[in-house]
Design a protein around this motif. Sequence first.
Motif, PDB file in Angstrom:
ATOM      1  N   ASP A  59       2.553  -0.697   4.066  1.00 12.57           N
ATOM      2  CA  ASP A  59       2.150  -2.045   4.489  1.00 12.57           C
ATOM      3  C   ASP A  59       2.112  -2.980   3.287  1.00 12.57           C
ATOM      4  O   ASP A  59       1.903  -2.547   2.160  1.00 12.57           O
ATOM      5  CB  ASP A  59       0.766  -2.001   5.152  1.00 12.57           C
ATOM      6  N   ARG A 108      -8.850   4.625   4.084  1.00  6.39           N
ATOM      7  CA  ARG A 108      -8.903   3.201   4.405  1.00  6.39           C
ATOM      8  C   ARG A 108      -9.263   2.334   3.199  1.00  6.39           C
ATOM      9  O   ARG A 108      -9.125   1.122   3.245  1.00  6.39           O
ATOM     10  CB  ARG A 108      -9.911   2.913   5.530  1.00  6.39           C
ATOM     11  N   CYS A 139      -6.461   0.366   2.088  1.00  6.30           N
ATOM     12  CA  CYS A 139      -6.201  -0.746   3.014  1.00  6.30           C
ATOM     13  C   CYS A 139      -7.071  -1.948   2.626  1.00  6.30           C
ATOM     14  O   CYS A 139      -6.584  -3.076   2.517  1.00  6.30           O
ATOM     15  CB  CYS A 139      -6.526  -0.353   4.450  1.00  6.30           C
ATOM     16  N   SER A 174      -6.798  -4.016   6.455  1.00  4.63           N
ATOM     17  CA  SER A 174      -6.124  -4.697   5.337  1.00  4.63           C
ATOM     18  C   SER A 174      -5.986  -6.198   5.601  1.00  4.63           C
ATOM     19  O   SER A 174      -6.189  -7.013   4.704  1.00  4.63           O
ATOM     20  CB  SER A 174      -4.755  -4.076   5.050  1.00  4.63           C
ATOM     21  N   ASN A 218       0.870  -1.167   0.000  1.00  7.07           N
ATOM     22  CA  ASN A 218       0.000   0.000   0.000  1.00  7.07           C
ATOM     23  C   ASN A 218       0.908   1.219   0.000  1.00  7.07           C
ATOM     24  O   ASN A 218       1.588   1.481   0.991  1.00  7.07           O
ATOM     25  CB  ASN A 218      -0.884  -0.043   1.259  1.00  7.07           C
ATOM     26  N   CYS A 257       1.096   3.795   3.027  1.00  8.92           N
ATOM     27  CA  CYS A 257       1.616   3.490   4.378  1.00  8.92           C
ATOM     28  C   CYS A 257       2.783   2.505   4.347  1.00  8.92           C
ATOM     29  O   CYS A 257       3.461   2.328   5.346  1.00  8.92           O
ATOM     30  CB  CYS A 257       0.507   2.900   5.244  1.00  8.92           C
ATOM     31  N   CYS A 272      -2.709  -2.904   8.740  1.00  4.70           N
ATOM     32  CA  CYS A 272      -3.725  -2.558   9.729  1.00  4.70           C
ATOM     33  C   CYS A 272      -4.819  -3.624   9.778  1.00  4.70           C
ATOM     34  O   CYS A 272      -4.860  -4.531   8.944  1.00  4.70           O
ATOM     35  CB  CYS A 272      -4.319  -1.200   9.360  1.00  4.70           C
TER      36      CYS A 272
HETATM   37 FE1  FES Z   1      -1.454   0.337   5.953  1.00  6.03          FE
HETATM   38 FE2  FES Z   1      -4.009   0.062   6.301  1.00  6.03          FE
HETATM   39  S1  FES Z   1      -2.730   1.527   7.240  1.00  6.03           S
HETATM   40  S2  FES Z   1      -2.764  -1.063   4.969  1.00  6.03           S
END
Ligand code: FES
Length: 143
Positions: free
Chosen positions: A41, A122, A125, A67, A36, A39, A64
């Motif tokens: 992730d 979001r 995510c 996700s 992502n 962020c 998070c």
């Molecule tokens: Fe990183 Fe949701 S904050 S995937």
Amino acid sequence: MQLDDLYRRVIMDHYKNPRNRGTFEKDETVTIDLNNPTCGDKISLQMQVEDDKVKAAKFVGEGCSISMASASMMTDAVKGRSLSEALDMAEKFSALMKGEDVSFDEYEDLDALSGVNKFPARIKCATLAWNALKKGIEHSKEG
Ligand code: FES
């Protein structure tokens, strides 16, 4: 119980007890690594595809609750479905994220993510795992 509370519980259940978390020891047809960008992730999705069908899917990743819960639901929801059914589900999920009024009779837990479309940050995510699925389907069709 309020619907919001129920949905929150479903999401937290998938986050805390993820379905299909891990990697295949062998026989994975395709592995897709995505992150992502907002962020950092990430998710790594593996699928076993046979006869144009998703036999099974597994994931590992960091992210998070939204996700990871979405990845847990997605890998469960597409199991046993044809590639085109799985792609239809991914399209339906995109529609849900755009605020369209869709519901998932075929895998009701996904309805719990319907509130995410009110929070633009979001959405990325929630869609991370589904974008990996779409890529995985493309690769499987090519391969
Ligand atoms: Fe990183 Fe949701 S904050 S995937």
